[in-house]
Design an enzyme around this catalytic site. Structure first.
Site, PDB file in Angstrom:
ATOM      1  N   ARG A 124      49.467  22.592  55.842  1.00 32.46           N
ATOM      2  CA  ARG A 124      50.043  22.163  57.205  1.00 32.46           C
ATOM      3  C   ARG A 124      51.413  22.302  57.504  1.00 32.46           C
ATOM      4  NH1 ARG A 124      50.797  16.267  59.457  1.00 32.46           N
ATOM      5  NH2 ARG A 124      51.252  17.046  61.652  1.00 32.46           N
ATOM      6  N   HIS A 182      56.458  18.662  66.027  1.00 30.62           N
ATOM      7  CA  HIS A 182      56.578  17.552  64.964  1.00 30.62           C
ATOM      8  C   HIS A 182      58.266  17.161  65.046  1.00 30.62           C
ATOM      9  CE1 HIS A 182      55.234  15.882  60.623  1.00 30.62           C
ATOM     10  NE2 HIS A 182      56.355  15.492  61.154  1.00 30.62           N
ATOM     11  N   GLU A 187      52.288  12.949  65.489  1.00 31.22           N
ATOM     12  CA  GLU A 187      52.702  11.457  65.729  1.00 31.22           C
ATOM     13  C   GLU A 187      53.358  11.067  66.787  1.00 31.22           C
ATOM     14  OE1 GLU A 187      54.560   9.991  62.167  1.00 31.22           O
ATOM     15  OE2 GLU A 187      52.627  10.072  60.944  1.00 31.22           O
ATOM     16  N   ASN A 199      47.070  10.463  60.409  1.00 32.19           N
ATOM     17  CA  ASN A 199      48.105  10.012  59.459  1.00 32.19           C
ATOM     18  C   ASN A 199      48.158   8.697  59.014  1.00 32.19           C
ATOM     19  OD1 ASN A 199      48.794  12.589  59.849  1.00 32.19           O
ATOM     20  ND2 ASN A 199      50.919  12.096  60.498  1.00 32.19           N
ATOM     21  N   TYR A 256      49.178   5.803  56.044  1.00 31.19           N
ATOM     22  CA  TYR A 256      49.940   5.327  54.953  1.00 31.19           C
ATOM     23  C   TYR A 256      49.838   3.788  54.325  1.00 31.19           C
ATOM     24  CZ  TYR A 256      52.766   9.772  55.317  1.00 31.19           C
ATOM     25  OH  TYR A 256      53.238  11.091  55.540  1.00 31.19           O
ATOM     26  N   GLU A 303      48.058  13.586  57.094  1.00 34.01           N
ATOM     27  CA  GLU A 303      49.056  12.942  56.036  1.00 34.01           C
ATOM     28  C   GLU A 303      48.766  12.081  55.199  1.00 34.01           C
ATOM     29  OE1 GLU A 303      53.055  12.348  57.580  1.00 34.01           O
ATOM     30  OE2 GLU A 303      52.999  14.154  58.988  1.00 34.01           O
TER      31      GLU A 303
HETATM   32  C1  FCB Z   1      55.303  10.485  58.805  1.00 33.78           C
HETATM   33  C2  FCB Z   1      55.956  11.784  59.422  1.00 33.78           C
HETATM   34  C3  FCB Z   1      56.142  12.773  58.250  1.00 33.78           C
HETATM   35  C4  FCB Z   1      56.972  12.101  56.958  1.00 33.78           C
HETATM   36  C5  FCB Z   1      56.192  11.039  56.774  1.00 33.78           C
HETATM   37  C6  FCB Z   1      56.507  10.257  55.259  1.00 33.78           C
HETATM   38  O1  FCB Z   1      55.403   9.733  59.954  1.00 33.78           O
HETATM   39  O2  FCB Z   1      54.804  12.593  60.231  1.00 33.78           O
HETATM   40  O3  FCB Z   1      57.225  13.709  58.671  1.00 33.78           O
HETATM   41  O4  FCB Z   1      58.198  11.847  57.457  1.00 33.78           O
HETATM   42  O5  FCB Z   1      55.806  10.107  57.804  1.00 33.78           O
END
Ligand code: FCB
Length: 462
Positions: A80, A124, A170, A294, A296, A363
């Protein structure tokens, strides 16, 4: 016998890595590229940690092939990456720059030669500076139309060889960090601008969806949202957590999947609402082929009277928490809590509340302090992180979540926006002074994960 140290996924599951143009390409002026808001922002004193810029980044515009060979060596199925709008259209609209487009054509061909499927993100965050000056970027409605034109230009050029397109990455972060908090380009701090940027990004997404489909009818088209479960800090913060979750997630999810913005948030921000014209929500909610997720970490929110319109905010990261264990919780170098079960909670919510669309984790990853010793990087914390999150994703698949693939952020250590080069997210270490790459232990772990998954069906046949 399946080996439980490597989570198991269905045979056609896609394993990839992700990057973004501004974070890796460098060469900001090469071959007629126009400036983006991120070029301007990173060259503004005080905006990026240590005054660093992405002028060099990971040098992938000048020399993309070594990283593609690394992907092949690790057995990755997909990559990607994003297209820099102002390489293709230096002014953001009008005249196409054939050299910019050619770079992405060569990149796609080189990926396909190595058996790696391209997944392209069209936006992006690197808005052309020309569009910023013309209409304030996505604060202006016109940007949605310029974006759709640009999307069609790229898809007409590459649509015969690229199967998966992601319109936006995002939109929350671009709207909120860029327009509410001012920590990202274009560095504005204005709630009205922020909510306009939300709506116009989504409008641009919907307009682009149609144009992409007409240019490449077989294309799979989606968008990528940053999503997270948000919990109250204390029982008294329940409403704040609901507002925060709607602000982070449901504003986008409901717009896209339900064709309306969610209450109580929408009521609460009535004085800062963007102008929504008749028909906009129909454009925004056209069906997607897939949702990019995404994830985290989970977040905690509390009531915060001083935050305009929202009255709620997520807990700030304690700096003491960086890369430490506090109260039994591991934190990454960027201060995020390691919380794999949130992956399962989130995916089940998308299954139960949003119709279980085809999904990709577009992500997931973690920053830790990595050092090269004798040609190796022993990033045990990242290996443990990836294993725990992928376990939760496999658990969600076993419970019926329509998850098709998983992209790790990132292939290589790169330029982490306002944090400069301080945050290393890669499976591959990059020495930013020499551009030397070193595969980390996590890279070898991912290689083994893919081999164990993709060898499994063949072995079962014997
Ligand atoms: C996300 C972003 C990516 C990168 C990661 C760690 O929010 O999409 O570009 O910075 O975090």
């Amino acid at each position: 016998m399946p080996d439980s140290s490597y989570p198991q996924f269905p045979p056609d599951f896609v394993f990839g890595t992700a990057t973004a143009a501004f974070q890796v390409e460098g060469s900001p002026h090469a071959d007629g590229k126009g400036p983006s808001i991120w070029d301007v922002f990173t060259h503004t004193p005080g905006k990026v940690r240590g005054g660093q810029t992405a002028d060099a980044a990971c040098n992938t515009y000048a020399d993309p092939l070594p990283d593609l060979d690394l992907m092949k060596a690790l057995g990755l199925n997909a990559y990607r990456f994003s297209v820099a709008w102002s390489r293709v259209l230096p002014e953001g609209r009008g005249q196409v720059n054939p050299k910019g487009l050619d770079y992405y054509r060569r990149l796609v061909d080189a990926l396909l030669e190595r058996g790696v499927a391209p997944f392209i993100t069209l936006f992006h965050w690197d808005m052309p500076q020309a569009v910023q000056e013309l209409c304030g970027g996505f604060v202006g409605r016109d940007a949605a139309y310029y974006f759709a034109d640009y999307a069609e230009t790229v898809v007409r050029a590459l649509g015969d060889r690229v199967g998966h397109w992601i319109t936006l990455n995002e939109p929350f972060e671009h709207a909120v960090f860029g327009h509410f908090l001012g920590t990202h380009a274009p560095g504005r701090r204005n709630p009205w601008a922020c909510f306009r940027a939300v709506h116009h990004q989504l409008l641009g997404h919907g307009l682009a969806l149609d144009r992409i489909r007409s240019a490449a009818p077989q294309a799979q088209v989606g968008l990528t949202l940053s999503l997270t479960p948000i919990l109250p800090v204390s029982p008294g913060d329940a409403r704040a957590a609901r507002i925060a979750e709607q602000f982070f997630c449901d504003l986008y999810l409901d717009g896209i999947f339900k064709g309306r913005y969610p209450d109580p948030l929408w009521r609460q921000i009535r004085l800062a609402r963007p102008p929504v014209k008749p028909g906009d929500m129909d454009i925004i909610s056209r069906p997607l082929d897939f949702l990019g997720v995404n994830y985290y970490s989970r977040e905690f929110a509390r009531a915060a009277w001083y935050v305009p319109f929202l009255g709620a905010w997520v807990d700030e990261v304690e700096t003491g928490g960086r890369e430490k264990v506090i109260n039994g919780r591991q934190y990454t170098a960027s201060g995020r809590e390691v919380h794999a079960p949130g992956m399962y909670t989130l995916l089940m919510r998308l299954k139960n509340e949003y119709g279980n669309p085809p999904m990709y984790i577009t992500e997931n990853g973690a920053a830790f302090t990595d050092t090269v010793e004798d040609g190796r990087v022993h990033d045990d914390l990242r290996v443990a992180f990836l294993k725990s999150y992928l376990d939760e994703a496999a658990h969600a698949v076993a419970d019926g979540v329509n998850l098709k693939g998983y992209f790790i952020w990132s292939l290589i250590d790169n330029f982490e926006w306002s944090q400069g080069y301080s945050q290393r997210f890669g499976l591959v270490h990059v020495d930013h002074a020499t551009q030397v790459r070193t595969i980390k232990d996590s890279g070898y772990w991912v290689k083994e994960l893919i081999a164990r998954n993709q060898a499994a069906p063949a072995a079962a046949a014997f």
